[in-house]
Design a protein around this motif. Sequence first.
Motif, PDB file in Angstrom:
ATOM      1  N   ASP A 137      64.528  27.176  40.587  1.00 41.20           N
ATOM      2  CA  ASP A 137      64.172  26.356  41.744  1.00 41.20           C
ATOM      3  C   ASP A 137      65.357  25.604  42.312  1.00 41.20           C
ATOM      4  O   ASP A 137      66.334  25.363  41.622  1.00 41.20           O
ATOM      5  N   TYR A 139      66.838  22.070  43.673  1.00 39.28           N
ATOM      6  CA  TYR A 139      66.568  20.630  43.525  1.00 39.28           C
ATOM      7  C   TYR A 139      67.381  19.875  44.556  1.00 39.28           C
ATOM      8  O   TYR A 139      68.572  20.129  44.708  1.00 39.28           O
ATOM      9  N   ASN A 140      66.720  18.943  45.249  1.00 45.49           N
ATOM     10  CA  ASN A 140      67.455  18.173  46.253  1.00 45.49           C
ATOM     11  C   ASN A 140      68.146  16.977  45.640  1.00 45.49           C
ATOM     12  O   ASN A 140      69.198  16.562  46.089  1.00 45.49           O
ATOM     13  N   THR A 141      67.535  16.416  44.595  1.00 43.85           N
ATOM     14  CA  THR A 141      68.113  15.210  43.999  1.00 43.85           C
ATOM     15  C   THR A 141      68.075  15.313  42.485  1.00 43.85           C
ATOM     16  O   THR A 141      67.268  16.053  41.913  1.00 43.85           O
ATOM     17  N   PHE A 143      67.054  13.008  40.677  1.00 47.04           N
ATOM     18  CA  PHE A 143      65.784  12.401  40.286  1.00 47.04           C
ATOM     19  C   PHE A 143      64.669  13.462  40.193  1.00 47.04           C
ATOM     20  O   PHE A 143      63.960  13.546  39.189  1.00 47.04           O
ATOM     21  N   SER A 144      64.560  14.286  41.224  1.00 43.29           N
ATOM     22  CA  SER A 144      63.477  15.293  41.199  1.00 43.29           C
ATOM     23  C   SER A 144      63.707  16.297  40.058  1.00 43.29           C
ATOM     24  O   SER A 144      62.770  16.781  39.433  1.00 43.29           O
ATOM     25  N   TYR A 145      64.980  16.571  39.779  1.00 46.06           N
ATOM     26  CA  TYR A 145      65.314  17.487  38.682  1.00 46.06           C
ATOM     27  C   TYR A 145      64.900  16.872  37.339  1.00 46.06           C
ATOM     28  O   TYR A 145      64.244  17.519  36.515  1.00 46.06           O
ATOM     29  N   LEU A 147      62.718  14.574  36.822  1.00 43.43           N
ATOM     30  CA  LEU A 147      61.247  14.516  36.750  1.00 43.43           C
ATOM     31  C   LEU A 147      60.689  15.843  36.253  1.00 43.43           C
ATOM     32  O   LEU A 147      59.783  15.885  35.417  1.00 43.43           O
ATOM     33  N   THR A 148      61.245  16.923  36.762  1.00 44.17           N
ATOM     34  CA  THR A 148      60.773  18.246  36.341  1.00 44.17           C
ATOM     35  C   THR A 148      61.113  18.495  34.877  1.00 44.17           C
ATOM     36  O   THR A 148      60.297  19.051  34.130  1.00 44.17           O
ATOM     37  N   LYS A 151      58.805  17.577  32.172  1.00 48.52           N
ATOM     38  CA  LYS A 151      57.630  18.422  31.881  1.00 48.52           C
ATOM     39  C   LYS A 151      57.877  19.350  30.696  1.00 48.52           C
ATOM     40  O   LYS A 151      56.970  19.987  30.182  1.00 48.52           O
ATOM     41  N   ALA A 441      70.475  19.982  38.829  1.00 49.20           N
ATOM     42  CA  ALA A 441      70.891  19.145  39.956  1.00 49.20           C
ATOM     43  C   ALA A 441      72.287  18.560  39.759  1.00 49.20           C
ATOM     44  O   ALA A 441      72.846  17.958  40.666  1.00 49.20           O
ATOM     45  N   LYS A 445      75.992  21.645  44.430  1.00 48.64           N
ATOM     46  CA  LYS A 445      74.749  22.100  45.066  1.00 48.64           C
ATOM     47  C   LYS A 445      74.963  23.353  45.911  1.00 48.64           C
ATOM     48  O   LYS A 445      76.087  23.665  46.271  1.00 48.64           O
TER      49      LYS A 445
END
Length: 486
Positions: A137, A139-141, A143-145, A147-148, A151, A441, A445
């Motif tokens: 995938d 990732y833009n940031t 943080f979002s990375y 968060l994933t 999981k 991330a 990029k």
Amino acid sequence: MVVGAGLGGLATALRLAKKGYEVEIIEKNSQAGGRLNQLKKDGFTFDIGPSFFSMSYEFKEFAKDCNIELPFKYVELDPLYTVNFSRSPKTYRLYKDIHKLAEQFKDVEPDFEVKMRKYLKNGKSLFDDTVDIVIKDNYNTVFSYLLTLMKVNPKHLPVLFRNFWQQVCRYFSSDDAREIVSLVAFFLGRTPFDTPAVYTLLSYTEFQHDGYYNVEGGMYKIVEGILGELQKENVKITYNTEIVNFISNGNKLEALVDQNGKSWHRDVIVVNSDAASFRGKIFKRAKFTEAKLDKMEWTMGPLTIYLGLKCKLPQVEHHNYYLGDNFKDYANKIFQASGTLEKPYYYVNVLSRNNADCAPEGCESLFFVCPVPDLRFKKNWDDKEAIVNSIIADFSARIGQDIVPEIISKTSYSPIDWESKFNLHRGSGLGLSHKMFQIGAFRPKNFDEKFKNVFYVGASTVPGTGLPITMISSKLVVKRIEKLKN
Ligand SMILES: Cc1cc2nc3c(=O)[nH]c(=O)nc-3n(C[C@H](O)[C@H](O)[C@H](O)COP(=O)(O)OP(=O)(O)OC[C@H]3O[C@@H](n4cnc5c(N)ncnc54)[C@H](O)[C@@H]3O)c2cc1C
């Protein structure tokens, strides 16, 4: 426009052309392929870099996405490769059949089969729980990375604090088993001692998930096949053209400038040149200055040798590793300033063994890769010929046949050549390493921080290095470009 005709550039160009974009490619060299290249010399054909690939389904998916038949044929390798140690005359054959593999370890590692199955089970679990998240995938940031990443099953947490070698040592006790199982870390361009333990999932990918593949007629058939498809789409490639500068207007890249001063004005640019060093050397970004690039963690430099022999070597298989008896010491020296290389470790590929057309009749086409320090640690390669000759002498001794009188073609590339041919920072063969803070991330990029119309594909951007991963990179960058339309 795509800058660079490496696998990443070619695959991206075809994906975009198939989606209706008008695409063209410019390439520094006179031939496409980048590191996945070919040398034809003295009647012999050599693949200059990659000699096999894993995750074959990424190539199938590429063909499906482009609505084409895969334009090359691949063959599964079994044994995956052979391993020879200087300490014994034994040759290990790395069979995918674990029972057959274990037979060879019965004198050195008690219960090898049970241990290997346990080790691979853990590798599978790491693979199933992390691979899709980390590599499939955009990732833009950070943080979002992160968060994933949260999981991922917490049972894998302890693995984050170990290196590859430590993980392998938890399962195996003999030097032979430990060194053989951890060899795959070298395929990532580092050593088992500095590769995160999470990559022990690669042992699962090599033995059970998908295996390794060779391409019929040589690896360069991949490039020739994609070039054929690009031609059908009228994608023009301009060779011998190197981007050395740029013209911008605020957040827009207006044009790239080549070595002859010609400006290439295009709406959208995909850079297949190394994503970290292009940002530094061409766009002059403060985060990627020469000094900062040097501080990043790079994969090792390759010393590669291409030999044409006027005899056959029936005793040597297709893919082979020749290891000394100072595994840890050698591995550690690769990333230290060093003048000499004692007892190099090397890999030998006999391309003509399964591809008769790659050598004249009765001859053999050989390719050696020796992991060596990059140009930060070993700048001077005046001793290249001496090192090459020592490898050839060692190989002759190992196979019980002096190949020196049989050599009718000889070429070698040191990290200096790898750097100058493909703009690889300090001659690092596989680009940025895959340490935890250089993946996901944290890796450079695949979209530019400043220019909204510039994107990146290839080994030093996401998701990482290696042929199938570069194919995923092309998929991810096309997703980004498609978003521009919305
Ligand atoms: C010795 C060796 C062995 C390897 N073995 C394997 C293997 O067995 N299996 C495997 O999966 N992977 C292997 N790899 C890794 C694999 O080769 C790379 O991960 C992959 O080819 C990277 O492709 P790429 O498109 O990112 O980059 P590249 O192949 O480097 O392509 C980039 C292209 O951009 C061009 N370029 C650069 N700068 C400019 C510029 N300024 N202007 C214009 N053009 C430019 C370059 O000339 C090049 O053609 C190996 C690599 C090496 C070096």
